[in-house]
Design a protein around this motif. Sequence first.
Motif, PDB file in Angstrom:
ATOM      1  N   GLY A 151     -38.056 -38.699 -19.596  1.00 53.81           N
ATOM      2  CA  GLY A 151     -36.757 -38.786 -20.239  1.00 53.81           C
ATOM      3  C   GLY A 151     -35.636 -38.763 -19.216  1.00 53.81           C
ATOM      4  O   GLY A 151     -35.663 -39.470 -18.216  1.00 53.81           O
ATOM      5  N   ASP A 152     -34.642 -37.936 -19.471  1.00 48.47           N
ATOM      6  CA  ASP A 152     -33.502 -37.834 -18.574  1.00 48.47           C
ATOM      7  C   ASP A 152     -33.707 -36.785 -17.499  1.00 48.47           C
ATOM      8  O   ASP A 152     -32.787 -36.479 -16.737  1.00 48.47           O
ATOM      9  N   ALA A 153     -34.913 -36.227 -17.429  1.00 49.38           N
ATOM     10  CA  ALA A 153     -35.150 -35.098 -16.530  1.00 49.38           C
ATOM     11  C   ALA A 153     -34.857 -35.368 -15.071  1.00 49.38           C
ATOM     12  O   ALA A 153     -34.350 -34.491 -14.384  1.00 49.38           O
TER      13      ALA A 153
ATOM     14  N   ASN B  31     -40.384 -29.613 -15.225  1.00 48.39           N
ATOM     15  CA  ASN B  31     -41.776 -29.268 -15.457  1.00 48.39           C
ATOM     16  C   ASN B  31     -42.629 -30.522 -15.353  1.00 48.39           C
ATOM     17  O   ASN B  31     -42.531 -31.420 -16.190  1.00 48.39           O
ATOM     18  N   ALA B  32     -43.426 -30.609 -14.305  1.00 53.93           N
ATOM     19  CA  ALA B  32     -44.285 -31.770 -14.080  1.00 53.93           C
ATOM     20  C   ALA B  32     -45.604 -31.289 -13.500  1.00 53.93           C
ATOM     21  O   ALA B  32     -45.686 -30.212 -12.899  1.00 53.93           O
ATOM     22  N   ASP B  33     -46.644 -32.089 -13.693  1.00 52.03           N
ATOM     23  CA  ASP B  33     -47.972 -31.755 -13.172  1.00 52.03           C
ATOM     24  C   ASP B  33     -48.183 -32.284 -11.762  1.00 52.03           C
ATOM     25  O   ASP B  33     -48.832 -31.638 -10.938  1.00 52.03           O
ATOM     26  N   ILE B  34     -47.650 -33.476 -11.481  1.00 51.18           N
ATOM     27  CA  ILE B  34     -47.930 -34.169 -10.219  1.00 51.18           C
ATOM     28  C   ILE B  34     -46.631 -34.621  -9.569  1.00 51.18           C
ATOM     29  O   ILE B  34     -45.762 -35.199 -10.226  1.00 51.18           O
TER      30      ILE B  34
ATOM     31  N   ALA C 257     -34.287 -29.169  -3.150  1.00 48.77           N
ATOM     32  CA  ALA C 257     -34.720 -29.497  -4.510  1.00 48.77           C
ATOM     33  C   ALA C 257     -36.114 -30.110  -4.511  1.00 48.77           C
ATOM     34  O   ALA C 257     -36.964 -29.763  -5.347  1.00 48.77           O
ATOM     35  N   LEU C 258     -36.383 -31.026  -3.578  1.00 49.54           N
ATOM     36  CA  LEU C 258     -37.698 -31.659  -3.517  1.00 49.54           C
ATOM     37  C   LEU C 258     -38.767 -30.659  -3.107  1.00 49.54           C
ATOM     38  O   LEU C 258     -39.894 -30.692  -3.619  1.00 49.54           O
ATOM     39  N   GLN C 259     -38.440 -29.745  -2.199  1.00 47.01           N
ATOM     40  CA  GLN C 259     -39.402 -28.721  -1.808  1.00 47.01           C
ATOM     41  C   GLN C 259     -39.733 -27.796  -2.978  1.00 47.01           C
ATOM     42  O   GLN C 259     -40.886 -27.392  -3.161  1.00 47.01           O
ATOM     43  N   LYS C 260     -38.727 -27.483  -3.785  1.00 47.06           N
ATOM     44  CA  LYS C 260     -38.969 -26.677  -4.977  1.00 47.06           C
ATOM     45  C   LYS C 260     -39.895 -27.399  -5.944  1.00 47.06           C
ATOM     46  O   LYS C 260     -40.774 -26.785  -6.570  1.00 47.06           O
ATOM     47  N   MET C 261     -39.703 -28.708  -6.081  1.00 45.70           N
ATOM     48  CA  MET C 261     -40.549 -29.475  -6.991  1.00 45.70           C
ATOM     49  C   MET C 261     -41.991 -29.530  -6.491  1.00 45.70           C
ATOM     50  O   MET C 261     -42.935 -29.433  -7.280  1.00 45.70           O
TER      51      MET C 261
END
Length: 275
Positions: free
Chosen positions: A36-38, A71-74, A154-158
């Motif tokens: 979505g817009d996430a 919230n993502a798995d991969i 932000a990317l490291q957190k993800m």
Amino acid sequence: MYSGFNLKINAARDCGPDSINFLDPSYIDVGKKHLGDAPGKVHQELEDMVLKGTDIPDGVAIQNDWFPEINADIFISHSHNDCKLANGIAGWMNEEFGLRCFIDSNVWGYTNDLLRILNDKYSDKRKGDDGGIVYTHEKCNRAANHVNTMLTIALQKMIDRCECVLFLNTNQSILPYEKTLRDATDSPWIYSEIVCTQLIRHKELKEYRKEIFHEDQRMLFEASGGFHPAYSVSLDHLMPLDIGNLMKWEQSYRKATSKKHYPLDYLYQQFPVRD
């Protein structure tokens, strides 16, 4: 991050009728839209914050607004030249396994917009002699440093939030470069993400599935201008993955009648058990 994979893939060779057509427009469309817009939008709240707010904007608020934790798995790391392939793989994983994939390039694209907003406000925007828009060099550098730091964090957190990291190793992202470097990339984002997967904490599966567990060629640096250093990278810590593994994963999941295991477990079964 629980597990990381180095997916060597050639879109021209591996995305045919005898394997999995990741470049199918329907997969690409799902990859772009399934969160979505996430991945982030240009929020009016951000423009109000930067353009109408105080002279000291809240950096954390800007980061949270533009680069929200999703919230993502991969987590799929890839070259910007492989955006269609990355979205196609994400769409296939979502369609076949119901997995949510974070496509990092869907976030990168917003940094230029954010930089424009900040520079318009803080970098002495004015018309140049040729009629174009110019800014103060030092202030532009300062804004870029802040935005790039926000994006990197932000990317490291993800990466930390996602159970699995999938690096797309193609001839757009990793290529041999001279004799001194085994593998190299000219992308600072790819370099940062690969190093992050080496340094970040490795967590147990139960950290990601609380509810489930609770219930039980040479590098070519084009002369197109700009600064293009090469970053030596090691991919040894990522488990090797190819199109055959992905096809086997799809087949084993489809054959499972009960689907009692988490979809990624059917992929992990092909590799040695981690301690």
